[in-house]
Structures are given as C-alpha cells and as structure tokens.
Design an enzyme around this catalytic site. Structure first.
Site, PDB file in Angstrom:
ATOM      1  N   PRO A 199       1.597  -2.667  -1.896  1.00 29.11           N
ATOM      2  CA  PRO A 199       2.663  -1.889  -1.245  1.00 29.11           C
ATOM      3  C   PRO A 199       3.914  -2.740  -1.075  1.00 29.11           C
ATOM      4  CG  PRO A 199       0.580  -1.735  -0.030  1.00 29.11           C
ATOM      5  CD  PRO A 199       0.417  -2.821  -1.036  1.00 29.11           C
ATOM      6  N   CYS A 200       5.059  -2.186  -1.411  1.00 24.06           N
ATOM      7  CA  CYS A 200       6.318  -2.934  -1.291  1.00 24.06           C
ATOM      8  C   CYS A 200       7.296  -2.228  -0.359  1.00 24.06           C
ATOM      9  CB  CYS A 200       6.961  -3.127  -2.662  1.00 24.06           C
ATOM     10  SG  CYS A 200       6.012  -4.192  -3.753  1.00 24.06           S
ATOM     11  N   GLN A 201       6.801  -1.378   0.535  1.00 19.49           N
ATOM     12  CA  GLN A 201       7.695  -0.610   1.410  1.00 19.49           C
ATOM     13  C   GLN A 201       8.613  -1.512   2.219  1.00 19.49           C
ATOM     14  OE1 GLN A 201       4.481  -0.002   0.865  1.00 19.49           O
ATOM     15  NE2 GLN A 201       3.879   2.066   1.415  1.00 19.49           N
TER      16      GLN A 201
END
Length: 737
Positions: free
Chosen positions: A206-208
């Site tokens: 995840p790169c949120q």
C-alpha cells in the site's frame, strides 16, 4: 414437517457402529450413512449425539450438526416443496462425500518437477492470494511456478492461505504472518524459503501515505511499505518482481511519487559491480581535488549497498562518525572554546550527529509509536499534530535540515565556509538513493568520463524498468473494469517485459451476466450451500434470448472459442488450476484457526453464497435505484418516497457490461436483477476466483474492527484478480531464463 435424527447401525467386528442419518416425513423414511463410526457406549440415544468424553467428540458432533442443518434446510426451508427419496439421498450424499474426501490423510508434497520446469515465487502483501492463485494456474511450454512463501500481517489471510494451498491443494507453501517493517522480517522470510533461490516476487505494498522525503506525512502503518518491499528485492534479487498499486500513484504529488519509485528501483545495484564504480569515483579525485572529501563520501555511500542488516548499520555508523570527526577538527576554527561547549548551534550539530548514529534505534521507536498511534485511533483530533511533529523531527532528513540551519546561523570565516558546506553535503549524500548519487558523480565528470559512467551505470543497475503501466483486469478475461498500475522489474540477465498483452479484445470481454447468472437463485437474508438450476426464460421472459446471447464458450483465459470451451461460470465451477492439481481435495470452510485445529470443517458444495439481511426500506430503496439504473437518476424518486440515503454512491451492475472496480463493502453494489447487495461468492466471481477458492473466517465486520480484522468481503475486494495475475505469470514464463 420432517423430523431428522441419528441412530447407530449394527456393530462391526471391532465393536464400532456406523452412525446413520434418518429422516421421517409424511410416513416416508430416508436413511443415509454418515461415514462415521463409534462405539455404542459413546452414543447418547436421547440427544442423538456423541457423548462428551468420547474420542473426537467435538469434530463428530460438529459434522452431525452440519448434516442435520443441511437436511433441515433441504426439507423445511427449500424453495422446492417436494422431493423423491432418491433426490434427498443424492443431495445429502454430496455433502457426505465432500466431508469424507476432506478428511482423507493429506500428505503435503514438495512441488517438484512433476512435469516441465518449475520456477519459484514469493507473494508479499498477499491478502487472500489473488497473485498466488494466478501464478499457480499459469503454465507455458511445460514451465510452471513453485509456490514458496506468502506474507501478510493478518491472521485471516493466513487461515485462507493454509486452507487453500496446504490442506486443499496439498502444497508445502509456507506463510509468514508478520509486519514487513519489523527488524527480523527478512531473516524469517529467508528461513521460510528453505534456501531455495527465489525467481519472482510479487505483491502490492500500500502506498496511500507514501510521500516525498522531507515532507510532513500522515504517519500510519502503511507509511513507506514500498521501501521495505524493495529491501526484500535487494536481498532476494529475483529474476523479476511485480509491484501492483492503485492508478492514483501515477499522479500523486504531480507524478513525483512515481518518479521517486522508479529512482528507488534504479537504485538496486548489482553488488559485483560496486568495486568498478568506486574505482571510477576515486579516479575523479585527480581532476577534482577541491571535492576530494565529497568524492570519498560518495565512495563510502556506494559501498554501503554491498551489505545488509548489521553490517550495513556498522558502515552507516562509520560514515557519520567520519563526518563528526571532520566537524570536531573544524570546531576550533569556527568557535572559541567556551562557545563550542555552550552554544545552542554547535550543540545542535553535535547532537544531530548522535541522532543519526542511532538511526536504527530511532526507526524502531518510530515504528512502535506509529503502531500505538494507529491502535489508539489518533487521527483528526488534538493529539495528531504533536505526534506528527515528533515523528517528523526524528526523521533523518529533518535532523539534517536542523544541522544545516545551525550551520547557517554560525558566523563562519570565509576560509572555512567550504569545510562547512562539505559537511552538510556529506550528510545529504548519506540519505540519497544510489540513483541520485550517480547524478552527483556525473557532476564531477567531463564529457569523456560521463560516457564511461554511462557504461558503468548500465551494468551496475540490477533491474531494468522504463515506466509503470496501467493494466485493466477486463483485458484478461475478468468481468470487471479494475485498473491497476504495474511496476515490473526485470533483472538485467533476463528478457525485458514492458507490458502484459491482453488475452481478450474489447468485443470479447466477459460480462457481469456471464459471471453471475447461474448464482441468481438467492433472495434477501438467504444462504445457499448447493447450486440450483436457474431458468433464464422464466427470469427474463421477453429478453431471455438477448440474455442467453451474452453467454459465450471460452478458453480459460477468456478468449471465445467454439470447441472445447466453457462459459465463464462453468470455468468458475470446474476450476482453472492446471494438471498438477488432479488430486486436490474438496474445498471446505472454517470460521477460525481454532476451528481448523479442531477439525470443525464445513464441506458444502457451494461456499460464501450468503446475502445480507436488509430491511424493508433498504430493499425498497435498492429497487427504485435498480429500476432507474443509476443512483443519481433515482434521487428525486427516493426523496418523494422518503427513502433518500446519506450513502455516497450505489453501483448498479449492468448485465451486458463489466462491473466497476470491486471494493470491500458489498452494499456499494446492487445486483443487476434483484434489489440486493452481492454475496462474497458473487464478488469473488467478478474478481475471477474459482468457486473452489473458499474465503475463510468472518463474512464481514465494521467500525474499529476493520483495523484488526480482514473479513471475507475485504479479502475479496483487496485482491489482485487471479486471471490478471495468471496473464502476468504466463508472460514471465514466456520470457524467463
């Protein structure tokens, strides 16, 4: 009404009596063997169950209760009102057969080369196992994938993995249930691979919250997981790696995040080539005498890339101490003795070095604080800013910024400005990736040297990647328009892959109706455990011909073919696994790891097909939206009927098209033919999971539980569609050496 109970038949030579199921209904009687035997003394004739002190009491009573529930459902709660004795026996025998097959001794086998050539893969951030499923389906020219390890932080991911790949398919694939940011993660991962070389790594970190260095971050558990993913790549050095992410990563911070990700991938080096680069840097000192100190720092920074873990930390510490030593020698020239001992600016520089030397300890502290902050739901409140400020302040970049500020406030004589500048630049080199270091090296090159550096750069970069690309799952036989970004890293000794060719054209794409039509026999607050015949003519009346025309016979990958093909729904029932899995056991469901340990399995024919219990007003609301075909168009009518909702959106599925991106909340979607949400199985079909892939644990959850639990709907919604993963894996098999 039918009565259902159990009784014992005659004992065998060993003194064990078979347990039979008996159904009495309208003076008719049906008897069926359960396949279980016990000693008569262990059977309670009043409760028709096994006594508490008997061997395997929990498991057998669970099974008998399960069979009784299925018989009761069949006779007392079925849409069909009459059955012959033969029909009842046949339907119940299916459940008994599934139970028996599921309880055979299962010898886990190593995935040796049963046929062809195996290549190994590891699945990080695996979730339910969408990547894993696609990779084990793939084969090309007798080449296939050997599944080594999957990783995720959630227990239900592990449970779903263990049931699917260990119990059902009999593989020896392992699971590492651990946070990738923990210090011993890599050691544990390596121990799970059992010294086997890893050919491919896949996963979607995840790169949120991923942001640019030096900027304020949100600081949650998903911060910078991407860099930890690349740390695994640096250690394993697979032939290919695939990093999947949301489309928004391409435009985040005006595309700078995408560029930074590419820089980090380009910074993974072939350590065998490091001496060649360091020798080249040293050669630049002859023509750049004034920059000798910084060139030496670049040599040391590049050399750190040769090492991992403790050895790397030792070299990092030595790097900072060398800069600290230069500052200590400089101090008498820029401040008198008293000032050097008491001045806030000098103290900031000295203490900054101390903080940088202890970077590993600060990183551990940062990780613990983020975990506690997340656990206590610190966000959008009076606490969040102070937490964010502290976590920002202990970041290496911010420490270096403060050191630079302290230097700028010192009144340094002109003769010593260069030395101060060099110290600051040396600290900045410390936190640079290799790609940016190469840019600095080039700044010290003439034209001839730049050409030589280009050759070295080409050789030292371990992975080739031009740019990420957007892949739409519907191009790979998935009945869903799900766009995802793929970064594919190709090791320099492998063939370059820049995209994954589509397996279907625009006109050949699989529709929602193809995927779900055979499951459309369930109503509100119902659960189905077996398939039922769906009468399309009766359901659609005047449009039945049009609906049937949507059904196409296809290859496994979704390509329409006239001979030896199956519909998408038929492939889902049969399964898309290749010939290595002919001895796969029947699928089953367990509600928890404890239930798996105690053998409390549910062996249904159809799993995960349960609808929510929606209230009358909700059904009316969904019916209006369904008839209008669009949530926005339905707003006026909903207001008139007093059925308006604060819900942001409902997606009405179109039977002759692909679904929108499947997320984790079923209430976001309305079935194309009924005013209801989708079941887990229907969402899994839209993701292209086989029906034999059973999602374990809780069906859904809400509120703060979403932080710690990963229910079935979330497992499905977060997954990579297996057919898209299959296409990726197949393309790799076509090219891998």
């Amino acid at each position: 009404m039918a009565t259902i109970n159990f009784y014992l038949d005659k004992t065998d030579k060993k003194g064990f009596a078979p347990i039979h199921l008996r159904i009495n209904c309208n003076s008719e009687q049906v008897k069926l063997s359960t396949g279980e035997k016990i000693k008569p003394k262990d059977f309670d004739i009043d409760t028709h169950l096994v006594k508490e002190n008997a061997e395997r009491v929990t498991e057998i009573n669970h099974y008998l209760g399960y069979l009784k529930d299925r018989a009761d459902e069949l006779l007392n709660n079925s849409y069909k009102k009459s059955y012959t004795n033969k029909e009842i026996k046949l339907k119940l025998k299916d459940f008994v057969k599934a139970y028996k097959e599921g309880h055979k001794v299962n010898i886990v086998r190593e995935q040796v080369s049963l046929y062809g050539k195996p290549f190994t893969f590891v699945d990080l951030f695996a979730g339910a196992g969408g990547f894993s499923e696609g990779f084990i389906q793939a084969e090309h020219n007798n080449k296939f994938f050997d599944f080594l390890v999957a990783n995720d932080i959630n227990e239900n991911s592990e449970l779903t993995h263990v049931v699917r790949y260990n119990h059902q398919l009999g593989l020896d694939a392992d699971f590492l249930c651990q946070d990738i940011t923990e210090p011993d993660f890599l050691d544990n991962l390596l121990s799970k691979t059992k010294d086997k070389k890893v050919d491919v790594v896949c996963g979607g970190p995840p790169c949120q919250s991923f942001s640019l260095a030096g900027k304020r971050k949100k600081f949650d558990k998903k911060d910078d997981l991407f860099s930890h993913y690349l740390e695994v790549i640096k250690v394993l050095q697979p032939k290919y790696f695939i990093m999947e992410n949301v489309k928004g990563i391409l435009t985040k911070e005006k595309g700078k995040i995408k560029e930074l990700i590419l820089k980090e991938i380009n910074s993974i080096v072939d350590i065998k080539e490091i001496p060649r680069l360091t020798t080249f840097i040293k050669s630049l000192k002859k023509s750049n005498v004034e920059n000798e100190f910084l060139l030496n720092c670049l040599v040391k920074r590049v050399e750190i890339e040769q090492y991992t873990d403790l050895k790397a930390e030792e070299f990092k510490e030595a790097y900072i101490k060398a800069i600290d030593s230069k500052f200590r020698k400089l101090t008498p020239n820029i401040a008198d003795y008293k000032t050097s001992k008491t001045d806030e600016r000098i103290s900031t520089i000295r203490h900054g070095f101390n903080l940088l030397v202890r970077n590993k300890e600060w990183e551990k502290l940062k990780r613990d604080i983020i975990r506690e902050k997340d656990f206590c739901n610190i966000d959008n409140d009076y606490f969040v800013d102070s937490f964010t400020q502290f976590l920002t302040d202990i970041d290496s970049n911010e420490i270096i910024n403060k050191i630079e500020e302290a230097f700028s406030r010192l009144n340094v004589a002109k003769d010593f400005e260069k030395s101060c500048y060099d110290i600051i630049q040396a600290l900045k080199i410390y936190v640079l990736n290799i790609d940016d270091c190469l840019t600095l090296i080039r700044d010290n090159c003439n034209t001839k040297q730049s050409k030589e550096l280009d050759t070295i750069i080409n050789d030292i970069r371990l992975y080739r990647i031009e740019a990420p690309f957007v892949a739409n799952s519907s191009n790979y036989g998935v009945p869903q328009n799900r766009e995802r970004v793929l970064f594919i890293g190709c090791r320099k000794d492998q063939k370059f892959i820049s995209e994954i060719p589509a397996t279907v054209t625009e006109e050949e794409k699989v529709t929602v109706f193809e995927a779900l039509h055979d499951l459309d026999f369930i109503g509100n607050n119902e659960e189905a455990h077996n398939y039922q015949l769906v009468n399309i003519s009766k359901q659609f009346n005047g449009t039945a011909k049009k609906m049937r025309s949507l059904l196409k016979t296809r290859s496994i990958e979704g390509k329409p073919i006239k001979t030896k093909g199956k519909t998408f729904a038929e492939w889902s029932k049969k399964g898309r696994l290749n010939g290595r899995f002919t001895k796969a056991k029947k699928p089953f469901y367990v509600k928890s790891t404890e239930a798996l340990i105690n053998n409390l399995r549910v062996h249904d024919i159809l799993h995960n097909h349960k609808t929510s219990n929606q209230g009358e007003n909700v059904i009316k609301r969904l019916d209006i939206i369904l008839k209008e075909g669009d949530y926005k168009k339905a707003q006026t009518k909903l207001d008139e009927c007093g059925l308006s909702s604060n819900k942001r959106n409902y997606n009405v599925l179109k039977p002759d098209n692909q679904s929108p991106t499947i997320m984790t909340i079923p209430d976001d979607y309305i079935h194309y033919n009924s005013p209801r949400a989708l079941t887990v199985r229907e969402m899994a079909r839209l993701q292209s999971f086989d029906d034999s892939f059973v999602f374990q644990g809780k069906r859904s959850t809400g509120g703060n539980n979403r932080k710690t639990e990963l229910p079935q709907y979330t497992l499905v919604g977060n997954a990579v569609p297996p057919l898209m993963a299959r296409a990726i894996a197949t393309e790799i098999l076509k090219n891998i050496k």
